[in-house]
Design a protein around this motif. Sequence first.
Motif, PDB file in Angstrom:
ATOM      1  N   TYR A 195      35.978  32.161  29.073  1.00 31.06           N
ATOM      2  CA  TYR A 195      35.121  32.411  28.086  1.00 31.06           C
ATOM      3  C   TYR A 195      35.123  30.487  27.724  1.00 31.06           C
ATOM      4  O   TYR A 195      34.849  30.125  26.749  1.00 31.06           O
ATOM      5  CB  TYR A 195      35.421  32.588  26.531  1.00 31.06           C
TER       6      TYR A 195
ATOM      7  N   SER B 109      31.596  28.262  28.442  1.00 34.05           N
ATOM      8  CA  SER B 109      30.116  27.369  28.301  1.00 34.05           C
ATOM      9  C   SER B 109      29.986  26.451  28.097  1.00 34.05           C
ATOM     10  O   SER B 109      30.315  25.025  27.793  1.00 34.05           O
ATOM     11  CB  SER B 109      29.805  28.093  26.802  1.00 34.05           C
TER      12      SER B 109
ATOM     13  N   ILE C   4      26.280  24.176  28.916  1.00 37.70           N
ATOM     14  CA  ILE C   4      25.096  24.502  28.042  1.00 37.70           C
ATOM     15  C   ILE C   4      24.148  23.008  27.722  1.00 37.70           C
ATOM     16  O   ILE C   4      24.242  22.447  26.625  1.00 37.70           O
ATOM     17  CB  ILE C   4      25.532  25.163  26.919  1.00 37.70           C
TER      18      ILE C   4
ATOM     19  N   ASN D 171      34.722  34.357  33.495  1.00 38.74           N
ATOM     20  CA  ASN D 171      33.666  34.514  32.278  1.00 38.74           C
ATOM     21  C   ASN D 171      33.128  32.620  31.508  1.00 38.74           C
ATOM     22  O   ASN D 171      33.542  32.540  30.974  1.00 38.74           O
ATOM     23  CB  ASN D 171      34.891  35.253  30.628  1.00 38.74           C
TER      24      ASN D 171
ATOM     25  N   THR E 124      29.470  31.312  31.545  1.00 38.73           N
ATOM     26  CA  THR E 124      27.914  30.747  30.751  1.00 38.73           C
ATOM     27  C   THR E 124      27.391  29.180  31.351  1.00 38.73           C
ATOM     28  O   THR E 124      28.141  28.156  30.438  1.00 38.73           O
ATOM     29  CB  THR E 124      28.012  31.314  29.692  1.00 38.73           C
TER      30      THR E 124
ATOM     31  N   SER F 228      23.925  27.483  31.046  1.00 41.11           N
ATOM     32  CA  SER F 228      23.095  28.000  30.694  1.00 41.11           C
ATOM     33  C   SER F 228      21.509  26.139  30.936  1.00 41.11           C
ATOM     34  O   SER F 228      22.458  24.798  29.317  1.00 41.11           O
ATOM     35  CB  SER F 228      22.820  29.024  30.017  1.00 41.11           C
TER      36      SER F 228
ATOM     37  N   THR G 185      27.640  33.813  34.447  1.00 45.22           N
ATOM     38  CA  THR G 185      26.189  33.792  33.796  1.00 45.22           C
ATOM     39  C   THR G 185      25.163  32.877  33.940  1.00 45.22           C
ATOM     40  O   THR G 185      26.169  31.834  33.256  1.00 45.22           O
ATOM     41  CB  THR G 185      25.752  34.261  32.686  1.00 45.22           C
TER      42      THR G 185
ATOM     43  N   THR H  27      21.627  30.071  34.125  1.00 52.39           N
ATOM     44  CA  THR H  27      20.137  31.093  33.792  1.00 52.39           C
ATOM     45  C   THR H  27      19.528  29.922  33.217  1.00 52.39           C
ATOM     46  O   THR H  27      20.611  28.828  32.454  1.00 52.39           O
ATOM     47  CB  THR H  27      20.168  32.234  33.309  1.00 52.39           C
TER      48      THR H  27
END
Length: 419
Positions: free
Chosen positions: A156, A158, A160, A185, A187, A189, A207, A209
Amino acid sequence: NMTGALIVDNINIHHCTFTAPTANMGAIMLAASDATAYATRINISNNYIYSIGNTGIAVIAHDGVYTTYRLRDITVLNNVIKNTGLNGDWGMCITVSGLVKDITIQNNNCYNWRKDQAIELRGAYLADISFNKLDNDTYQVPGITLEQAGAMACYYVSVIGNTVDVTDHSVVGDFIALQCSDVNNLTISGNTFRGMRVVMDNCIYITMTGNTIVNQDYYAIHLSTLVQYAKITGNFIDCIHNTGNATNTAVICNGANVAYNQITDNIILYTPFQQGVTAGMQPFKNVNSAHDNIFELRDNIGKNSYSDDTEGEQRIFAPGENFSVVGSLNAAFWVRLPVTSAALIGKKIKGSVAANGFELRTATGDATTVYINNVTTNVEAAIPANSVFEITCVDVTHWILRAWTMLGVELTAIIPDAI
């Protein structure tokens, strides 16, 4: 250095200045080296660190066992860190490593780290790396790395809104903006990676994006070893300045366990690879038995050009192309379809033809088994100059070709003839 049965709570280091260019030491280090040492609520913020022999900020919990998250609630915020690794074994600007939980690394500015990487995260659970600015115009070292600690992966995480920039570097080479190894997991972004690439291995459930990647060499995104269930969508990937060769690829899936990934709706700028020409690259490629990866460019935006070619030169429409501009020195120039497979059923390749037309052929291995407009066995279909075309894969052995004038009038059916 926290040793023994020690529990420390609420550590604050802020508004300090550190420099030690000739010493093999870091500026700030909190180390829970004993398996019975714990610390919570660690806040390192608004410090100025420059010209350091070793690391800038290190929060580490390495006990060789890696069964308990002993450092928790860690914030590294608003620090400026310049010129690390001048005289030591390590050179990270920021490292949070061991078994660590609830980490925020945010709004830090890192410049010209000499060794290792700017930001390192190992063995983390619930981590946010966001809005950091990393700028290195001198050394060929990674920007951000995520890795396991012992056998414990990161979970988990991120990444970003960060900016990693090496566009002023004097040497074009293999620069890694983000290296993700053993992460579950993840992210990614809203980041901007200039002059670098993103590498993932042993990662699942990703993910990615809204990122901008300006890539100069090798691959913009490299999935290797084991990467599964990644959704890489809505990114802008600029490879137009990639030095380019037959192996360079914007997005590459590499390995038998790289599978079930979705790479769709991205804008990719690149110069298509042309056989016999050293420059150019491909938008996507599966290699070393990678499989079941879906690749599509955003409709009518991933425009690719085929031009200035001589008779007999071969080009291949990449499976991910949605619109291509084809130009040639004469109508004998030809382009091949991709290898036909069940994954391409329903696939449409659209494009336009300039002042000279071209010949459309099947893939080399499909020459005697795959049909263009119901004709097969070593044939080619002549697409006329100044027209617009659409080629649709309707099943594993048939492509349907249609063409229109520039005024939108559909041409009569194009019947292939012998090569």
